[in-house]
Write a protein that holds these residues in place. Structure first.
Motif, PDB file in Angstrom:
ATOM      1  N   LEU A 118       0.826  -1.211   0.000  1.00 44.58           N
ATOM      2  CA  LEU A 118       0.000   0.000   0.000  1.00 44.58           C
ATOM      3  C   LEU A 118       0.857   1.256   0.000  1.00 44.58           C
ATOM      4  O   LEU A 118       0.523   2.247  -0.648  1.00 44.58           O
ATOM      5  CB  LEU A 118      -0.941  -0.006   1.208  1.00 44.58           C
ATOM      6  CG  LEU A 118      -1.961  -1.150   1.275  1.00 44.58           C
ATOM      7  CD1 LEU A 118      -2.766  -1.058   2.565  1.00 44.58           C
ATOM      8  CD2 LEU A 118      -2.900  -1.103   0.069  1.00 44.58           C
ATOM      9  N   GLN A 119       1.985   1.192   0.716  1.00 46.13           N
ATOM     10  CA  GLN A 119       2.858   2.353   0.777  1.00 46.13           C
ATOM     11  C   GLN A 119       3.508   2.620  -0.579  1.00 46.13           C
ATOM     12  O   GLN A 119       3.658   3.776  -0.993  1.00 46.13           O
ATOM     13  CB  GLN A 119       3.941   2.138   1.847  1.00 46.13           C
ATOM     14  CG  GLN A 119       4.857   3.332   2.067  1.00 46.13           C
ATOM     15  CD  GLN A 119       4.122   4.552   2.555  1.00 46.13           C
ATOM     16  OE1 GLN A 119       3.148   4.433   3.296  1.00 46.13           O
ATOM     17  NE2 GLN A 119       4.583   5.720   2.155  1.00 46.13           N
ATOM     18  N   VAL A 120       3.898   1.564  -1.285  1.00 51.57           N
ATOM     19  CA  VAL A 120       4.511   1.732  -2.605  1.00 51.57           C
ATOM     20  C   VAL A 120       3.506   2.332  -3.583  1.00 51.57           C
ATOM     21  O   VAL A 120       3.824   3.244  -4.361  1.00 51.57           O
ATOM     22  CB  VAL A 120       5.036   0.380  -3.121  1.00 51.57           C
ATOM     23  CG1 VAL A 120       5.454   0.491  -4.585  1.00 51.57           C
ATOM     24  CG2 VAL A 120       6.213  -0.084  -2.286  1.00 51.57           C
ATOM     25  N   ILE A 121       2.274   1.827  -3.561  1.00 54.00           N
ATOM     26  CA  ILE A 121       1.236   2.367  -4.447  1.00 54.00           C
ATOM     27  C   ILE A 121       0.962   3.829  -4.114  1.00 54.00           C
ATOM     28  O   ILE A 121       0.837   4.681  -5.007  1.00 54.00           O
ATOM     29  CB  ILE A 121      -0.052   1.526  -4.335  1.00 54.00           C
ATOM     30  CG1 ILE A 121       0.222   0.069  -4.740  1.00 54.00           C
ATOM     31  CG2 ILE A 121      -1.146   2.113  -5.217  1.00 54.00           C
ATOM     32  CD1 ILE A 121      -0.942  -0.866  -4.482  1.00 54.00           C
ATOM     33  N   HIS A 122       0.857   4.123  -2.826  1.00 60.06           N
ATOM     34  CA  HIS A 122       0.589   5.500  -2.392  1.00 60.06           C
ATOM     35  C   HIS A 122       1.713   6.445  -2.816  1.00 60.06           C
ATOM     36  O   HIS A 122       1.462   7.579  -3.247  1.00 60.06           O
ATOM     37  CB  HIS A 122       0.408   5.532  -0.877  1.00 60.06           C
ATOM     38  CG  HIS A 122       0.218   6.911  -0.322  1.00 60.06           C
ATOM     39  ND1 HIS A 122      -0.894   7.670  -0.599  1.00 60.06           N
ATOM     40  CD2 HIS A 122       1.006   7.675   0.485  1.00 60.06           C
ATOM     41  CE1 HIS A 122      -0.796   8.832   0.020  1.00 60.06           C
ATOM     42  NE2 HIS A 122       0.352   8.858   0.674  1.00 60.06           N
ATOM     43  N   THR A 123       2.955   5.991  -2.727  1.00 58.65           N
ATOM     44  CA  THR A 123       4.100   6.814  -3.127  1.00 58.65           C
ATOM     45  C   THR A 123       4.034   7.148  -4.610  1.00 58.65           C
ATOM     46  O   THR A 123       4.312   8.283  -5.022  1.00 58.65           O
ATOM     47  CB  THR A 123       5.414   6.081  -2.815  1.00 58.65           C
ATOM     48  OG1 THR A 123       5.482   5.810  -1.405  1.00 58.65           O
ATOM     49  CG2 THR A 123       6.610   6.914  -3.225  1.00 58.65           C
ATOM     50  N   GLN A 138      -6.761  12.559   2.830  1.00 56.71           N
ATOM     51  CA  GLN A 138      -7.292  11.349   3.447  1.00 56.71           C
ATOM     52  C   GLN A 138      -7.720  10.334   2.395  1.00 56.71           C
ATOM     53  O   GLN A 138      -7.493   9.130   2.536  1.00 56.71           O
ATOM     54  CB  GLN A 138      -8.471  11.716   4.350  1.00 56.71           C
ATOM     55  CG  GLN A 138      -8.878  10.617   5.329  1.00 56.71           C
ATOM     56  CD  GLN A 138      -9.913  11.098   6.319  1.00 56.71           C
ATOM     57  OE1 GLN A 138     -10.443  12.201   6.205  1.00 56.71           O
ATOM     58  NE2 GLN A 138     -10.216  10.275   7.298  1.00 56.71           N
ATOM     59  N   GLU A 139      -8.352  10.795   1.308  1.00 55.73           N
ATOM     60  CA  GLU A 139      -8.754   9.882   0.241  1.00 55.73           C
ATOM     61  C   GLU A 139      -7.537   9.372  -0.524  1.00 55.73           C
ATOM     62  O   GLU A 139      -7.482   8.192  -0.886  1.00 55.73           O
ATOM     63  CB  GLU A 139      -9.715  10.595  -0.712  1.00 55.73           C
ATOM     64  CG  GLU A 139     -11.073  10.925  -0.086  1.00 55.73           C
ATOM     65  CD  GLU A 139     -12.011  11.571  -1.086  1.00 55.73           C
ATOM     66  OE1 GLU A 139     -11.626  11.681  -2.272  1.00 55.73           O
ATOM     67  OE2 GLU A 139     -13.109  11.987  -0.698  1.00 55.73           O
ATOM     68  N   LEU A 140      -6.572  10.257  -0.773  1.00 56.84           N
ATOM     69  CA  LEU A 140      -5.372   9.831  -1.493  1.00 56.84           C
ATOM     70  C   LEU A 140      -4.603   8.776  -0.710  1.00 56.84           C
ATOM     71  O   LEU A 140      -4.005   7.865  -1.298  1.00 56.84           O
ATOM     72  CB  LEU A 140      -4.481  11.049  -1.755  1.00 56.84           C
ATOM     73  CG  LEU A 140      -3.175  10.802  -2.519  1.00 56.84           C
ATOM     74  CD1 LEU A 140      -3.465  10.239  -3.897  1.00 56.84           C
ATOM     75  CD2 LEU A 140      -2.366  12.081  -2.623  1.00 56.84           C
ATOM     76  N   HIS A 141      -4.625   8.874   0.614  1.00 60.69           N
ATOM     77  CA  HIS A 141      -3.899   7.912   1.432  1.00 60.69           C
ATOM     78  C   HIS A 141      -4.543   6.526   1.379  1.00 60.69           C
ATOM     79  O   HIS A 141      -3.841   5.510   1.458  1.00 60.69           O
ATOM     80  CB  HIS A 141      -3.853   8.405   2.879  1.00 60.69           C
ATOM     81  CG  HIS A 141      -3.071   7.516   3.793  1.00 60.69           C
ATOM     82  ND1 HIS A 141      -1.696   7.409   3.750  1.00 60.69           N
ATOM     83  CD2 HIS A 141      -3.486   6.658   4.773  1.00 60.69           C
ATOM     84  CE1 HIS A 141      -1.297   6.543   4.652  1.00 60.69           C
ATOM     85  NE2 HIS A 141      -2.353   6.075   5.283  1.00 60.69           N
ATOM     86  N   LYS A 142      -5.875   6.464   1.229  1.00 63.56           N
ATOM     87  CA  LYS A 142      -6.581   5.179   1.280  1.00 63.56           C
ATOM     88  C   LYS A 142      -6.968   4.639  -0.086  1.00 63.56           C
ATOM     89  O   LYS A 142      -7.448   3.502  -0.174  1.00 63.56           O
ATOM     90  CB  LYS A 142      -7.841   5.321   2.145  1.00 63.56           C
ATOM     91  CG  LYS A 142      -7.546   5.607   3.609  1.00 63.56           C
ATOM     92  CD  LYS A 142      -8.816   5.559   4.442  1.00 63.56           C
ATOM     93  CE  LYS A 142      -8.498   5.750   5.920  1.00 63.56           C
ATOM     94  NZ  LYS A 142      -9.690   5.650   6.778  1.00 63.56           N
TER      95      LYS A 142
END
Length: 448
Positions: A118-123, A138-142
């Motif tokens: 999830l962290q890689v995708i979020h980055t 908040q939406e971008l994080h999830k």
């Protein structure tokens, strides 16, 4: 130039900019460093500029989210150390590695993705303006938990009205059912390009033409469906509402409130953060809002009018005495705001404060029952002490400060004369300061 032209002001963004925590609003002498940096990074959003039509697939006449193709510019700073950053081949390899890692993570079921996935995708998503400018943090994080990847072969048709699409590999050609010569001149959308929308488009009439894309090669495309995004927004909204509701119910004066009245207040709460050492309420003035403390601590002060320094009247020579503290799951400001009464005390944040606040104009729209309940259950933040009591409390606190200072001074002198220095223990490599003390005071150090 077109990029410098301004057609108007976005007042929604302007109001959001003025509500930045820590920004000087007349009561503060100057803004905090964090508030200043956030203001400087966001102020350009209040200007409206002429819209440009990018070479992507628009969906409907309103609510479109589409951007021009772009490369991974943010990856230029991620070249491993010791290599030449100017070598395009190494940059391309780094981009390919990240894209392959993201595709591998997206091919897993959302429930099977690890925190690292999830962290890689979020980055990666943070590198694209189509996400950072359209979605709240908040939406971008999830949103990385609902995104999927689809593999499309060459010469397949992909309709853009089913969701939002981001091309990770390959390229597509935009088309409409009503072909024209201008369409043949449209450039293809490559890696980093996007089309579609996060929410279903609103068609004004049935005459809208359906748009689609034709894959020019094998493509890997990230997709966020309309249903998944709608469910994500509902979950975030439900979590925020539950958190605000628990914030009110956690205050001791609201434990026995009926559910309906709690719901009325929950809809009015806005979450806000305050930096340390900020004046929230000034003595003699009406509270600017009703606050429910979630995290942090505040100090309650009262001025001592009898100890005003005549030489410093203009410079704020009034002494204050601490009469109380406010902490987690406590509230203040109800009586002052609802009855327009000046606050009998000053409230200053001791640490960084996270609280839910309700503006006075929002409370005016409450029903009479909820207002009566607030006045009956809420208590004054502090009682107004007599001048004699304030003077006694001030003298007691000053004596405690003086006694603490004497104790620290005596302890510091005792350690110094015995050759004991902070950071210079027996096993410390750097013990030069202790040897110096031993040399000057040999009689004070016991023989080894």
């Amino acid at each position: 130039m077109d990029e410098q032209r301004i057609t108007g002001i976005n007042y929604t963004q302007l109001r959001a900019l003025c509500r930045i925590s820590g920004l000087s609003d007349g009561r503060l002498s100057q803004s905090s460093k964090e508030a200043h940096e956030e203001f400087m990074n966001s102020y350009h959003r209040i200007f409206l500029r002429p819209k440009k039509i990018p070479p992507v697939i628009p969906l409907g006449r309103e609510g479109n989210i589409s951007h021009t193709p772009q490369r991974f510019k943010a990856l230029d700073n991620q070249v491993p150390q010791g290599r030449n950053r100017n070598q395009p081949q190494e940059k391309h390899e780094t981009q390919e590695m990240l894209i392959n890692h993201v595709i591998k993570a997206l091919k897993k079921l959302p429930i099977e993705r690890s925190q690292k996935d999830l962290q890689v995708i979020h980055t990666m998503l943070k590198m694209f303006p189509c996400f950072t400018t359209q979605l709240p943090k908040q939406e971008l994080h999830k949103i990385s938990s609902i995104a999927i990847v689809e593999t499309w072969d060459r010469s397949q048709i992909l309709f853009g009205h089913n969701g939002f699409y981001l091309i990770l590999k390959g390229s597509v050609k935009p088309y409409t059912r009503k072909g024209s010569r201008e369409e043949q001149k449209k450039p293809a959308i490559g890696v980093g390009g996007s089309f579609g929308s996060f929410e279903p488009p609103h068609f004004e009439d049935s005459g809208n033409i359906m748009q689609y894309a034709l894959t020019l090669e094998v493509c890997e495309i990230l997709k966020i469906s309309h249903s998944g995004y709608a469910k994500l927004k509902e979950d975030i909204s439900a979590q925020d509402y539950a958190m605000k509701e628990s914030l009110i119910q956690g205050c001791q004066f609201y434990l026995d409130w009926p559910k309906l009245s709690i719901n009325h207040l929950t809809k009015l709460i806005q979450l806000k953060a305050f930096p340390a050492n900020q004046v929230l309420v000034k003595e003699g003035r009406v509270c600017p809002f009703v606050a429910y403390i979630r995290e942090g601590e505040c100090t309650i002060l009262q001025d001592i009018t009898s100890l005003i320094n005549p030489a410093k009247k203009k410079g704020g020579g009034i002494k204050s005495v601490v009469v109380g503290r406010l902490g987690r799951m406590e509230s203040f400001g109800e009586v002052s705001v609802l009855q327009a009464q000046p606050s009998p005390c000053t409230i200053i944040t001791v640490t960084e404060l996270q609280a839910g606040i309700i503006q006075p104009e929002a409370l005016r729209g409450l029903d009479s029952v909820t207002i009566s309940l607030m006045l009956q259950t809420a208590q004054h933040t502090c009682r107004k002490l007599s001048q004699e009591e304030i003077n006694k409390e001030y003298m007691r606190q000053e004596k405690n400060k003086e006694w603490d200072h004497i104790k620290k001074q005596v302890l510091s002198d005792a350690l110094f004369y015995n050759g004991i220095h902070q950071g210079c223990g027996k096993w410390t490599l750097n013990r030069g300061s202790r040897k110096t003390a031993v040399k000057h005071k040999p009689s004070m150090v016991p023989p080894s």
